[in-house]
Design a protein around this motif. Structure first.
Motif, PDB file in Angstrom:
ATOM      1  N   PHE A  39       0.861  -1.188   0.000  1.00  0.00           N
ATOM      2  CA  PHE A  39       0.000   0.000   0.000  1.00  0.00           C
ATOM      3  C   PHE A  39       0.894   1.233   0.000  1.00  0.00           C
ATOM      4  CE2 PHE A  39      -2.088   3.497   2.288  1.00  0.00           C
ATOM      5  CZ  PHE A  39      -3.165   3.716   1.437  1.00  0.00           C
ATOM      6  N   HIS A  40       0.660   2.123  -0.938  1.00  0.00           N
ATOM      7  CA  HIS A  40       1.454   3.352  -1.062  1.00  0.00           C
ATOM      8  C   HIS A  40       0.778   4.478  -0.280  1.00  0.00           C
ATOM      9  CE1 HIS A  40       2.450   7.031  -3.737  1.00  0.00           C
ATOM     10  NE2 HIS A  40       3.316   6.946  -2.740  1.00  0.00           N
ATOM     11  N   LEU A  41       1.469   5.007   0.715  1.00  0.00           N
ATOM     12  CA  LEU A  41       0.963   6.123   1.513  1.00  0.00           C
ATOM     13  C   LEU A  41       1.552   7.419   0.953  1.00  0.00           C
ATOM     14  CD1 LEU A  41      -0.600   7.201   3.947  1.00  0.00           C
ATOM     15  CD2 LEU A  41       1.392   6.681   5.378  1.00  0.00           C
ATOM     16  N   ASP A  42       0.731   8.137   0.209  1.00  0.00           N
ATOM     17  CA  ASP A  42       1.169   9.347  -0.473  1.00  0.00           C
ATOM     18  C   ASP A  42       1.080  10.543   0.477  1.00  0.00           C
ATOM     19  OD1 ASP A  42       1.358  11.644  -2.140  1.00  0.00           O
ATOM     20  OD2 ASP A  42       0.678  10.479  -3.858  1.00  0.00           O
ATOM     21  N   PRO A  43       2.154  11.303   0.644  1.00  0.00           N
ATOM     22  CA  PRO A  43       2.136  12.449   1.571  1.00  0.00           C
ATOM     23  C   PRO A  43       1.024  13.446   1.294  1.00  0.00           C
ATOM     24  CG  PRO A  43       4.370  12.018   0.811  1.00  0.00           C
ATOM     25  CD  PRO A  43       3.462  11.127   0.019  1.00  0.00           C
ATOM     26  N   LYS A  44       0.668  13.640   0.028  1.00  0.00           N
ATOM     27  CA  LYS A  44      -0.346  14.660  -0.275  1.00  0.00           C
ATOM     28  C   LYS A  44      -1.731  14.264   0.236  1.00  0.00           C
ATOM     29  CE  LYS A  44      -1.405  13.255  -5.054  1.00  0.00           C
ATOM     30  NZ  LYS A  44      -1.310  13.625  -6.470  1.00  0.00           N
ATOM     31  N   HIS A  75       2.110  -4.187   3.647  1.00  0.00           N
ATOM     32  CA  HIS A  75       3.226  -3.262   3.825  1.00  0.00           C
ATOM     33  C   HIS A  75       2.798  -1.841   3.470  1.00  0.00           C
ATOM     34  CE1 HIS A  75       6.400  -6.289   4.472  1.00  0.00           C
ATOM     35  NE2 HIS A  75       5.688  -7.045   3.636  1.00  0.00           N
ATOM     36  N   ILE A  76       3.014  -0.903   4.380  1.00  0.00           N
ATOM     37  CA  ILE A  76       2.711   0.503   4.151  1.00  0.00           C
ATOM     38  C   ILE A  76       4.011   1.192   3.748  1.00  0.00           C
ATOM     39  CG2 ILE A  76       1.735   2.613   5.112  1.00  0.00           C
ATOM     40  CD1 ILE A  76      -0.281   0.383   5.205  1.00  0.00           C
ATOM     41  N   ILE A  77       4.045   1.772   2.556  1.00  0.00           N
ATOM     42  CA  ILE A  77       5.260   2.411   2.057  1.00  0.00           C
ATOM     43  C   ILE A  77       4.970   3.894   1.815  1.00  0.00           C
ATOM     44  CG2 ILE A  77       7.003   2.431   0.245  1.00  0.00           C
ATOM     45  CD1 ILE A  77       5.276  -0.686   0.244  1.00  0.00           C
ATOM     46  N   TYR A  78       5.721   4.737   2.517  1.00  0.00           N
ATOM     47  CA  TYR A  78       5.476   6.184   2.511  1.00  0.00           C
ATOM     48  C   TYR A  78       6.378   6.896   1.506  1.00  0.00           C
ATOM     49  CZ  TYR A  78       5.221  10.989   4.274  1.00  0.00           C
ATOM     50  OH  TYR A  78       5.058  12.353   4.395  1.00  0.00           O
ATOM     51  N   GLY A  79       5.813   7.938   0.862  1.00  0.00           N
ATOM     52  CA  GLY A  79       6.621   8.767  -0.026  1.00  0.00           C
ATOM     53  C   GLY A  79       5.963   9.017  -1.365  1.00  0.00           C
ATOM     54  N   THR A  80       6.709   9.644  -2.238  1.00  0.00           N
ATOM     55  CA  THR A  80       6.219   9.861  -3.607  1.00  0.00           C
ATOM     56  C   THR A  80       6.128   8.517  -4.322  1.00  0.00           C
ATOM     57  OG1 THR A  80       8.449  10.110  -4.488  1.00  0.00           O
ATOM     58  CG2 THR A  80       7.364  12.122  -3.675  1.00  0.00           C
ATOM     59  N   VAL A  81       5.565   8.525  -5.501  1.00  0.00           N
ATOM     60  CA  VAL A  81       5.492   7.303  -6.299  1.00  0.00           C
ATOM     61  C   VAL A  81       6.887   6.733  -6.541  1.00  0.00           C
ATOM     62  CG1 VAL A  81       5.047   6.470  -8.637  1.00  0.00           C
ATOM     63  CG2 VAL A  81       3.265   7.709  -7.425  1.00  0.00           C
ATOM     64  N   GLU A  83       9.534   7.131  -4.686  1.00  0.00           N
ATOM     65  CA  GLU A  83      10.057   6.591  -3.422  1.00  0.00           C
ATOM     66  C   GLU A  83       9.400   5.259  -3.080  1.00  0.00           C
ATOM     67  OE1 GLU A  83      11.264  10.692  -1.047  1.00  0.00           O
ATOM     68  OE2 GLU A  83       9.171  10.065  -1.114  1.00  0.00           O
ATOM     69  N   PHE A  84       8.118   5.166  -3.376  1.00  0.00           N
ATOM     70  CA  PHE A  84       7.383   3.916  -3.160  1.00  0.00           C
ATOM     71  C   PHE A  84       8.038   2.769  -3.942  1.00  0.00           C
ATOM     72  CE2 PHE A  84       3.864   1.464  -5.357  1.00  0.00           C
ATOM     73  CZ  PHE A  84       3.653   0.546  -4.331  1.00  0.00           C
ATOM     74  N   ILE A  85       8.333   3.016  -5.201  1.00  0.00           N
ATOM     75  CA  ILE A  85       8.961   1.991  -6.044  1.00  0.00           C
ATOM     76  C   ILE A  85      10.376   1.680  -5.547  1.00  0.00           C
ATOM     77  CG2 ILE A  85       9.816   1.503  -8.373  1.00  0.00           C
ATOM     78  CD1 ILE A  85       7.452   3.244  -9.413  1.00  0.00           C
ATOM     79  N   LYS A  86      11.134   2.732  -5.250  1.00  0.00           N
ATOM     80  CA  LYS A  86      12.525   2.568  -4.821  1.00  0.00           C
ATOM     81  C   LYS A  86      12.609   1.752  -3.527  1.00  0.00           C
ATOM     82  CE  LYS A  86      16.655   5.387  -3.831  1.00  0.00           C
ATOM     83  NZ  LYS A  86      16.858   5.112  -2.402  1.00  0.00           N
ATOM     84  N   LYS A  87      11.811   2.126  -2.535  1.00  0.00           N
ATOM     85  CA  LYS A  87      11.836   1.428  -1.244  1.00  0.00           C
ATOM     86  C   LYS A  87      11.432  -0.037  -1.396  1.00  0.00           C
ATOM     87  CE  LYS A  87      10.906   5.377   1.823  1.00  0.00           C
ATOM     88  NZ  LYS A  87       9.945   5.972   2.783  1.00  0.00           N
TER      89      LYS A  87
END
Length: 475
Positions: A39-44, A75-81, A83-87
């Protein structure tokens, strides 16, 4: 090591009849690989809390807990798109593919386009699926390939198409093929998400897959009266499934099949509801072909109308202090519950645009923050309909009279009394227009207009004429 496939959950928080998840499992049965839930947690979206976001994140939290109970970590992954891919790739370098259910319109589509490019650059395959609608945005068009702008012919074409059946996923297969990790991919994401849930201003109840199934079952018991009661504000006459559909804790296929199964017994009620589902598909199609609709009217001749932006009136509307009880009840329900009866959405939108003469985009953006069932395409379509600037919209000279709407759709004033308690002791005869109480009756009921409840903030008939003049001037 065998392949690992990521399933990216976005607005589809369920473990059954989930298209990307189903297809991922089918792939893994052949390859012997594993899958991981992302799951991508987008800061905006996480930095500005509002009812729409709080409800969404609490749904995610409930889904995460449900997954944990069966040994699956979301898995919760925070950041831009990026950053989500990179992490994700740094934590799981064996990842070979990502499966997800696509967004065809709006900001979701823009994000998907970026993701597909970024994954391709890294040599990761990405496969997306239609899941949120029964038909794709490009599937129902006119013979010449152009999109429909009128609903009735669209509905005729849409009705002829075969619709996808629900997909059944076996729980033991999900568990068998799941890739277990000792730690989370992104501790920062987990911490940030926990803080969002902790700091929510309200706790939403009745979330998730099982609650959605219960609501659908309950709706089938009243489906036979849907066509006659769906507009009565005080009645439990609508499905109230929209928040569940928005968050994807139930699929559109499951709902559609259930309604079809009931159609033989309930007749007109089922047909009317299916038509409402088709309106959702219609608006999705329109937003796909006219992506500028959030910023500008679909109808070109009405793009430069001199809408007002009066901040005081806008605040009166938001707070439910317009002096028109049915309008105020609707706006107060929205503020209290993050949801509003569909008839009230029409009434309040018409009032903002045709009585207050304020820009429909102001209302659309306010609803975006407040509605727990907010769907961009549907909300934009609804606002453009009410403001007479969109496809197949109400004619501009048709201006809802709030008092007549109130009498028609809340005849006993029960809905008004629920949300405007300062009027609950007034007789039904005056509940729709409390300013008409005579001095003697006002004394008898201990009620004073402009003290206990505001007087009408505008003259409806005068504003109606101004609204018509506004549109005629724009032609």
């Amino acid at each position: 090591m065998s392949e690992i496939v990521g399933v990216w959950f976005r607005r589809d928080f369920r473990l059954n009849d989930q298209t990307a998840l189903f297809n991922c499992v089918e792939r893994l049965k052949k390859s012997g690989g594993k899958w991981v839930a992302l799951f991508h947690l987008d800061p905006k979206f996480s930095e500005e809390m509002c009812p729409h976001h709080e409800y969404f994140f609490q749904t995610v939290s409930g889904f995460k807990e449900k997954c944990a109970e069966i040994g699956i970590r979301l898995h919760i992954i925070y950041g831009t798109v990026e950053e989500f891919i990179k992490k994700t790739l740094e934590a799981i370098p064996e990842l070979t593919a990502i499966y997800f259910n696509k967004d065809e319109v709006g900001s979701g589509k823009s994000r998907d386009d970026v993701v597909l490019n970024r994954l391709a650059e890294r040599g990761i395959s990405a496969t997306s699926f239609l899941d949120t609608h029964l038909t794709s945005a490009t599937q129902v068009v006119k013979g010449d390939g152009q999109p429909y702008k009128v609903f009735t012919p669209y509905f005729r074409s849409w009705s002829k198409l075969a619709k996808p059946a629900p997909l059944h996923i076996k729980l033991h297969e999900l568990q068998e093929y799941y890739y277990r990790t000792e730690t989370s991919i992104d501790p920062e994401g987990e911490s940030c998400f926990a803080n969002i849930i902790l700091n929510s201003k309200r706790n939403w109840e009745k979330l998730g897959e099982s609650e959605a199934s219960n609501r659908l079952e309950r709706f089938t018991t009243i489906l036979h009266t849907y066509h006659t009661k769906r507009d009565i504000a005080s009645e439990y006459g609508t499905s109230q499934l929209s928040p569940f559909l928005k968050t994807g804790v139930i699929s559109i296929r499951t709902i559609y099949q259930k309604i079809l199964e009931c159609q033989m017994d309930v007749g007109e009620g089922a047909h009317t509801y299916i038509k409402e589902l088709a309106w959702r598909e219609f608006y999705n199609m329109l937003y796909y072909y006219y992506p500028q609709n959030k910023q500008q009217a679909l109808r070109e001749e009405y793009r430069n109308l001199a809408w007002g932006t009066d901040a005081i009136r806008f605040e009166q509307w938001k707070e439910g202090m317009t002096g028109f009880p049915i309008v105020d009840a609707g706006m107060r329900q929205l503020k209290k519950e993050g949801w509003m009866h569909n008839r009230l959405r029409m009434i309040t939108a018409s009032f903002l645009t045709k009585d207050y003469l304020l820009d429909w985009r102001l209302g659309e953006r306010y609803f975006e923050k407040m509605l727990i069932d907010y769907e961009e395409a549907t909300n934009i379509g609804g606002w453009q309909w009410a403001a007479s600037v969109g496809a197949d919209a109400v004619p501009y000279f048709r201006v809802f009279n709030p008092s007549r709407q109130s009498e028609k759709f809340d005849p006993l004033g029960e809905y008004i009394r629920s949300y405007v308690p300062e009027l609950k002791h007034l007789p039904t005869q005056y509940i729709h227009e409390p300013w008409k109480l005579s001095p003697d009756l006002a004394t008898k009921f201990n009620f004073k207009i402009n003290k206990d409840y505001p007087a009408p903030t505008i003259d409806h008939q005068m504003q109606r004429q101004k609204a018509i003049a506004l549109f005629k001037g724009g032609e």
